[in-house]
Design an enzyme around this catalytic site. Structure first.
Site, short mmCIF file in Angstrom:
data_model
loop_
_atom_site.label_atom_id
_atom_site.label_comp_id
_atom_site.label_asym_id
_atom_site.label_seq_id
_atom_site.Cartn_x
_atom_site.Cartn_y
_atom_site.Cartn_z
N LYS A 13 -4.28 -47.87 -23.01
CA LYS A 13 -4.79 -48.19 -22.00
C LYS A 13 -5.69 -48.89 -22.44
CE LYS A 13 -6.26 -43.54 -21.68
NZ LYS A 13 -5.10 -43.21 -22.98
N ARG A 90 -10.23 -36.26 -16.66
CA ARG A 90 -9.13 -36.00 -17.14
C ARG A 90 -7.94 -34.63 -16.73
NH1 ARG A 90 -10.02 -39.67 -21.49
NH2 ARG A 90 -9.22 -38.55 -23.56
N ARG A 129 -4.84 -46.33 -36.29
CA ARG A 129 -6.31 -46.76 -36.10
C ARG A 129 -7.24 -46.79 -37.04
NH1 ARG A 129 -8.38 -46.22 -29.69
NH2 ARG A 129 -8.06 -43.60 -31.04
N ARG A 131 -10.28 -43.86 -35.95
CA ARG A 131 -11.22 -43.89 -35.48
C ARG A 131 -11.54 -42.21 -35.27
NH1 ARG A 131 -10.90 -44.53 -28.88
NH2 ARG A 131 -10.67 -41.55 -28.99
N ARG A 142 -6.02 -33.20 -29.32
CA ARG A 142 -5.99 -34.00 -28.31
C ARG A 142 -4.77 -34.32 -27.25
NH1 ARG A 142 -8.15 -38.93 -31.40
NH2 ARG A 142 -7.51 -39.77 -29.89
#
Ligand code: AP5
Length: 187
Positions: A13, A90, A129, A131, A142
């Site tokens: 996204k 969400r 990634r 993070r 998640r």
């Protein structure tokens, strides 16, 4: 144009945001970015949100809703071309609150894009990634939270006739072309 990007964590996204907002001249509201800014600034809101984000759980509703209300009211004044929401809603209670707010602002949604990517591809992407919340345990949580709380919104928006599914694998440009095909008709 008023749209929502729906998709699991790591479905791409954020990666597609710039090209969408540039093409259609709309603004973006991303709850994850807003929350991370609060955490880095060390605000009270950020301190409340941080443990939930570190665990990969949803931050309590009151924190997120206040941010969204302020963001959307400000954007309605600043950019009449519309907005794109990333990371919100969400769960069902957030979706219903968003409907209520947008009805009040007389700015109903035009489209919801759902990015389809399988979970093993997502785990690979997020581990690459790095993070703060991109460790394997948090990523898996998640994804569990997405499956349990966010995925029901796919049907919720399909029933309203707003949903378009976009295959979220391939190159960034290939996915961008699919997004344009889904959005140009409402531009
Ligand atoms: P949030 O910031 O929304 O993060 P997320 O849901 O985990 O989503 P990501 O940013 O990880 O995924 P993305 O789909 O944007 O993927 P990206 O483009 O970055 O939320 C973080 C936390 O904040 C939540 O866990 C929660 O605690 C809290 N929160 C946020 N909103 C909330 C709300 N409304 N209510 C309650 N709590 C809330 O891509 C990921 C990676 O994949 C990148 O490395 C990218 O380079 C790569 N990639 C992208 N596209 C491709 C491609 N086509 N091929 C290969 N790699 C690709």
């Amino acid at each position: 144009m008023r749209i929502v990007l729906l998709g699991a964590p790591g479905s791409g996204k954020g990666t597609q945001t710039d090209s969408i907002i540039q093409r259609y001249g709309i603004s973006t509201v991303a709850t994850g970015d807003l929350l991370r800014a609060e955490v880095s600034a060390g605000t009270e809101l950020g301190q409340r949100a941080k443990p939930f984000m570190d665990a990969g759980d949803l931050v309590p509703f009151d924190i997120v809703l206040g941010m969204i209300e302020n963001g959307l009211r400000a954007l309605a004044q600043i950019n009449p071309k519309g907005f794109m929401m990333d990371g919100f809603p969400r769960d069902l209670s957030q979706a219903e609150a968003l409907d209520k707010l947008l009805t009040k602002l007389k700015q109903p949604l035009d489209r919801v894009l759902f990015f389809e990517v399988d979970y093993e591809e997502i785990v690979k992407r997020l581990l690459g990634r790095g993070r703060a919340d991109d460790n394997e345990a948090t990523i898996r949580n998640r994804l569990r939270v997405f499956e349990e709380k966010t995925a029901p919104l796919i049907d919720y928006y399909a029933q309203k006739g707003l949903l378009r599914k976009v295959k979220g694998t391939g190159t960034v440009d290939e996915i961008g072309a699919r997004i344009r095909a889904a959005l140009d008709e409402i531009a």
